[in-house]
Design a protein around this motif. Structure first.
Motif, PDB file in Angstrom:
ATOM      1  N   HIS A  29      31.561  38.685  27.638  1.00  0.00           N
ATOM      2  CA  HIS A  29      30.818  37.458  27.344  1.00  0.00           C
ATOM      3  C   HIS A  29      31.587  36.575  26.358  1.00  0.00           C
ATOM      4  O   HIS A  29      31.578  35.345  26.472  1.00  0.00           O
ATOM      5  N   ILE A  30      32.263  37.197  25.395  1.00  0.00           N
ATOM      6  CA  ILE A  30      32.935  36.432  24.345  1.00  0.00           C
ATOM      7  C   ILE A  30      34.383  36.103  24.709  1.00  0.00           C
ATOM      8  O   ILE A  30      34.842  34.973  24.553  1.00  0.00           O
ATOM      9  N   LEU A  31      35.128  37.092  25.231  1.00  0.00           N
ATOM     10  CA  LEU A  31      36.544  36.884  25.525  1.00  0.00           C
ATOM     11  C   LEU A  31      36.812  36.525  26.977  1.00  0.00           C
ATOM     12  O   LEU A  31      37.860  35.951  27.293  1.00  0.00           O
ATOM     13  N   MET A 338      28.627  49.981  47.915  1.00  0.00           N
ATOM     14  CA  MET A 338      27.665  49.056  48.497  1.00  0.00           C
ATOM     15  C   MET A 338      27.186  48.007  47.493  1.00  0.00           C
ATOM     16  O   MET A 338      26.917  46.858  47.858  1.00  0.00           O
ATOM     17  N   LEU A 339      27.075  48.392  46.231  1.00  0.00           N
ATOM     18  CA  LEU A 339      26.549  47.481  45.208  1.00  0.00           C
ATOM     19  C   LEU A 339      27.631  46.959  44.277  1.00  0.00           C
ATOM     20  O   LEU A 339      27.349  46.564  43.145  1.00  0.00           O
ATOM     21  N   LYS A 340      28.867  46.938  44.739  1.00  0.00           N
ATOM     22  CA  LYS A 340      29.978  46.569  43.862  1.00  0.00           C
ATOM     23  C   LYS A 340      29.797  45.189  43.229  1.00  0.00           C
ATOM     24  O   LYS A 340      29.985  45.028  42.011  1.00  0.00           O
ATOM     25  N   ASN A 341      29.428  44.197  44.015  1.00  0.00           N
ATOM     26  CA  ASN A 341      29.253  42.850  43.464  1.00  0.00           C
ATOM     27  C   ASN A 341      28.089  42.797  42.485  1.00  0.00           C
ATOM     28  O   ASN A 341      28.177  42.175  41.419  1.00  0.00           O
ATOM     29  N   GLU A 342      27.002  43.442  42.866  1.00  0.00           N
ATOM     30  CA  GLU A 342      25.793  43.378  42.051  1.00  0.00           C
ATOM     31  C   GLU A 342      25.982  44.110  40.721  1.00  0.00           C
ATOM     32  O   GLU A 342      25.470  43.673  39.687  1.00  0.00           O
ATOM     33  N   ILE A 343      26.706  45.217  40.740  1.00  0.00           N
ATOM     34  CA  ILE A 343      26.949  45.980  39.505  1.00  0.00           C
ATOM     35  C   ILE A 343      27.771  45.147  38.521  1.00  0.00           C
ATOM     36  O   ILE A 343      27.423  45.046  37.337  1.00  0.00           O
ATOM     37  N   ILE A 344      28.859  44.554  38.995  1.00  0.00           N
ATOM     38  CA  ILE A 344      29.706  43.746  38.112  1.00  0.00           C
ATOM     39  C   ILE A 344      28.943  42.511  37.630  1.00  0.00           C
ATOM     40  O   ILE A 344      29.039  42.133  36.456  1.00  0.00           O
ATOM     41  N   GLY A 351      28.767  33.783  30.158  1.00  0.00           N
ATOM     42  CA  GLY A 351      29.673  33.302  29.130  1.00  0.00           C
ATOM     43  C   GLY A 351      31.018  32.936  29.723  1.00  0.00           C
ATOM     44  O   GLY A 351      31.105  32.103  30.643  1.00  0.00           O
ATOM     45  N   SER A 352      32.073  33.557  29.225  1.00  0.00           N
ATOM     46  CA  SER A 352      33.435  33.264  29.706  1.00  0.00           C
ATOM     47  C   SER A 352      33.825  34.079  30.930  1.00  0.00           C
ATOM     48  O   SER A 352      34.935  33.946  31.440  1.00  0.00           O
ATOM     49  N   PHE A 353      32.924  34.930  31.417  1.00  0.00           N
ATOM     50  CA  PHE A 353      33.192  35.765  32.590  1.00  0.00           C
ATOM     51  C   PHE A 353      32.495  35.106  33.784  1.00  0.00           C
ATOM     52  O   PHE A 353      31.272  35.150  33.919  1.00  0.00           O
ATOM     53  N   SER A 356      34.009  34.051  39.914  1.00  0.00           N
ATOM     54  CA  SER A 356      35.284  34.464  40.513  1.00  0.00           C
ATOM     55  C   SER A 356      35.794  35.751  39.873  1.00  0.00           C
ATOM     56  O   SER A 356      36.361  36.620  40.566  1.00  0.00           O
ATOM     57  N   ASP A 357      35.588  35.901  38.557  1.00  0.00           N
ATOM     58  CA  ASP A 357      35.965  37.143  37.872  1.00  0.00           C
ATOM     59  C   ASP A 357      35.116  38.307  38.383  1.00  0.00           C
ATOM     60  O   ASP A 357      35.609  39.428  38.540  1.00  0.00           O
ATOM     61  N   THR A 358      33.835  38.046  38.629  1.00  0.00           N
ATOM     62  CA  THR A 358      32.932  39.083  39.146  1.00  0.00           C
ATOM     63  C   THR A 358      33.414  39.612  40.491  1.00  0.00           C
ATOM     64  O   THR A 358      33.492  40.832  40.709  1.00  0.00           O
TER      65      THR A 358
END
Length: 479
Positions: A29-31, A338-344, A351-353, A356-358
C-alpha cells in the motif's frame, strides 16, 4: 506427540504469516511495486533467506543429534554459538566495507544510481543475519526440551516491528520509508531474542551455559584441560559441521531458488522483483503451514524409530503424514490457481499497488503454486535421508534440482519475464521430488502410494473445490 508438535508449529506459523501478510499488505500500500520496493526486497532477500533456511530445520537437524550425544553439552553449545557469531560478525563487517560490490552481486541488473541508493539499505539489513542466528540457536535448544512454541511464534515479532516501522515512517518520502523498514528488521531481531529469555531460564539453560563456560575456559588453557575432553569437544564440533553444510543445502532448495530468481529478476522490467516477492510470500504459506510444520514434528519420530531398527514404524508414520500433507496441499493448489487474481486483489491491491500489478503478481503466483506439491511432498522423503545421516546425498539431490532450475530460469525469463522464473522454480521442485523418491526407494514409495482411501479423498476434494469455486467465480471475479 506428533499431533501436539504439529499443531504448535502450525499455529505459530499461521500467526507469523498473518502478521507477515499484514506487513506485506501495508508495504504494498505504501511502497507499491516499483524502484523503492525493489531496493528493499533486494536488501532483505539474503537475511530473509538465511532466516528461512535456519528456521525451517537445517540447523536443528544438524545441531540436535550432536548436542544430544555430546558429553559436555554446555561447552559444545557455546562453541557453536561463538563460532557462528564470530563468522557472521566478520561477514557483516566485510559487507559494510564492500557494500557496493555486494549490492552489485545481489542485483546484477541495477544501474549505478540504483546501486548507490541500495548500498546502505543492504548493509543495514545484513546485520539481521547475526540476530537471526542467535534466535535459531536458542529456539533449537528449546526444541531439545520439546518446547516448540517460542520457535513457532517468535517470527511474528519481526513482522510486528516492521509494521510499526512502516506506520512511523508512512508520511515521509519513499526512500526514508525504506530506511525505517530496514531498522524495523533489526528491532524485530532483538525482540525475537528477548522472547527466549524466560523459557531458557525456566528450562535451566543459563545454568548449562555457566557450566559450559567453565569447561571452555579449561579447554582454552592447555595446561588444565584433559586431552580426552579437548578431543571429545573437537569431535563433537567436527560431527556437527560435517552434517550442517549438507543439511543447509538439502533443506533449502526452494529458498535458494527464490533468492536466485530475485537476482535474475533485476535484469527484467521494474517491479519484477516485487511481483516475485509478493507471489512467493503467499506460496510459502501453505508450504510452511503444512509441509514444514509436519516435517518438523515428524523428524524426531522417524529418526528415533530408525535408530531403534523399527523401520516399519517409521514408514507407517511417514505414510500417514504423506497422505495428510498430500490432501492439504492438493486443496491449496486448486484453490490458489483458481483464485489467483482474487487472492492478490484482496491482499495487496490499493494505494500504490495497481490492478496491473495485481494481474502480474497473480500470474506469477499461479506458476509458483504448480510447484507446491513437489516441494512440499519431497520434504517427507528427505527426512528418510536425514534420519539415516545421509545429508550428503540430500545435498546432492538439492544441488542437481537447483542447477536444473537455474538453467530453466535462464531459458524462460527472457520470453516470459517474472512468470518464466516462477515456472522454472516449479520445474526445479519436480526434479527435487523425483530424485528424492528415487533415493528413498521406489518399492517403499509405491507402498506409501497404495492407499485407495487417500486417492478417493483427493478426487472428492478436487471435484467439490472446482465446483464450489467455479460457482463463486461466476458471480465474482477480478480481471
Amino acid at each position: 506427540m506428533l499431533k501436539k508438535a504439529f499443531l504448535t508449529n502450525s499455529s505459530g506459523i499461521m500467526c507469523s504469516r498473518v502478521f507477515g501478510f499484514l506487513r506485506d499488505l501495508y508495504t504494498a500500500h505504501i511502497l507499491g511495486a516499483g524502484m523503492y520496493s525493489d531496493i528493499f526486497f533486494i536488501a532483505f532477500k539474503f537475511p530473509n533467506l538465511f532466516r528461512r533456511i535456519f528456521g525451517e530445520g537445517a540447523f536443528a537437524q544438524s545441531f540436535l543429534p550432536s548436542f544430544i550425544s555430546s558429553q559436555k553439552k554446555g561447552a559444545f553449545a557455546l562453541s557453536v554459538l561463538g563460532i557462528f557469531a564470530c563468522v557472521l560478525l566478520v561477514l557483516g563487517l566485510l559487507v559494510w566495507a564492500f557494500s557496493e560490490e555486494v549490492t552489485q552481486l545481489l542485483a546484477f541488473g541495477f544501474d549505478r544510481e540504483l546501486i548507490a541508493l541500495a548500498q546502505p539499505i543492504v548493509v543495514i539489513n545484513f546485520w539481521y543475519l547475526e540476530l537471526v542466528f542467535i534466535v535459531t540457536f536458542l529456539s533449537t535448544l528449546l526444541q531439545y526440551k520439546h518446547s516448540f512454541w517460542v520457535g513457532a511464534y517468535n517470527t511474528a515479532l519481526l513482522n510486528i516491528c516492521m509494521i510499526g516501522a512502516l506506520y512511523i515512517g508512512r508520511d515521509r518520502d519513499l526512500l526514508q520509508i525504506v530506511y525505517f523498514l530496514s531498522y524495523g528488521v533489526l528491532c524485530g531481531g532483538v525482540a525475537q531474542i528477548l522472547i527466549h529469555i524466560y523459557p531458557l531460564y525456566r528450562w535451566g539453560f543459563f545454568k548449562l551455559f555457566c557450566v559450559g563456560f567453565g569447561h571452555l575456559k579449561r579447554l582454552l588453557s592447555p595446561s588444565s584441560a584433559p586431552i580426552h575432553l579437548r578431543k571429545q569437544t573437537q569431535n563433537d564440533l567436527k560431527s556437527f559441521f560435517k552434517q550442517f553444510f549438507p543439511a543447509v543445502l538439502g533443506s533449502s532448495t526452494a529458498q535458494i531458488a527464490s533468492f536466485i530468481d530475485t537476482m535474475l529478476a533485476s535484469f527484467l522490467a521494474s517491479g519484477s522483483i516485487s511481483y516475485l516477492y509478493y507471489a512467493n510470500r503467499i506460496f510459502q504459506l501453505p508450504l510452511a503451514l503444512f509441509a514444514i510444520a509436519i516435517a518438523t514434528a515428524l523428524f524426531p519420530m522417524v529418526a528415533k524409530a530408525i535408530k531403534n531398527a523399527q523401520t516399519h514404524q517409521a514408514l507407517k508414520s511417514m505414510k500417514k503424514s504423506f497422505w495428510f500433507l498430500f490432501v492439504m496441499l492438493w486443496g491449496c493448489l486448486i484453490g490458489g490457481i483458481m483464485l489467483k487474481n482474487e487472492i492478490i486483489w484482496l491482499l495487496f491491491e490499493g494505494g500504490s499497488f495497481h490492478r496491473s500489478d495485481t494481474l502480474m503478481t497473480a500470474n506469477v503466483f499461479a506458476m509458483y503454486m504448480i510447484g507446491l506439491l513437489p516441494f512440499g511432498l519431497s520434504r517427507i522423503f528427505s527426512l528418510w535421508l536425514y534420519a539415516h545421516k545421509l545429508q550428503g546425498k540430500a545435498a546432492k539431490i538439492s544441488a542437481i534440482s537447483l542447477v536444473f532450475g537455474v538453467v530453466c530460469s535462464l531459458a524462460l525469463m527472457w520470453d516470459f519475464g517474472a512468470v518464466g522464473l516462477a515456472i522454472a522454480s516449479s520445474l526445479s521442485g519436480v526434479m527435487l521430488f523425483v530424485l528424492s523418491v528415487r533415493e528413498f526407494g521406489l518399492r517403499k514409495f509405491w507402498g506409501i502410494m497404495a492407499f485407495p482411501k487417500g486417492w478417493l479423498a483427493l478426487l472428492v476434494l478436487g471435484v467439490a473445490e472446482v465446483v464450489v469455486l467455479g460457482g463463486f467465480l461466476h458471480f465474482f471475479h477480478i480481471a
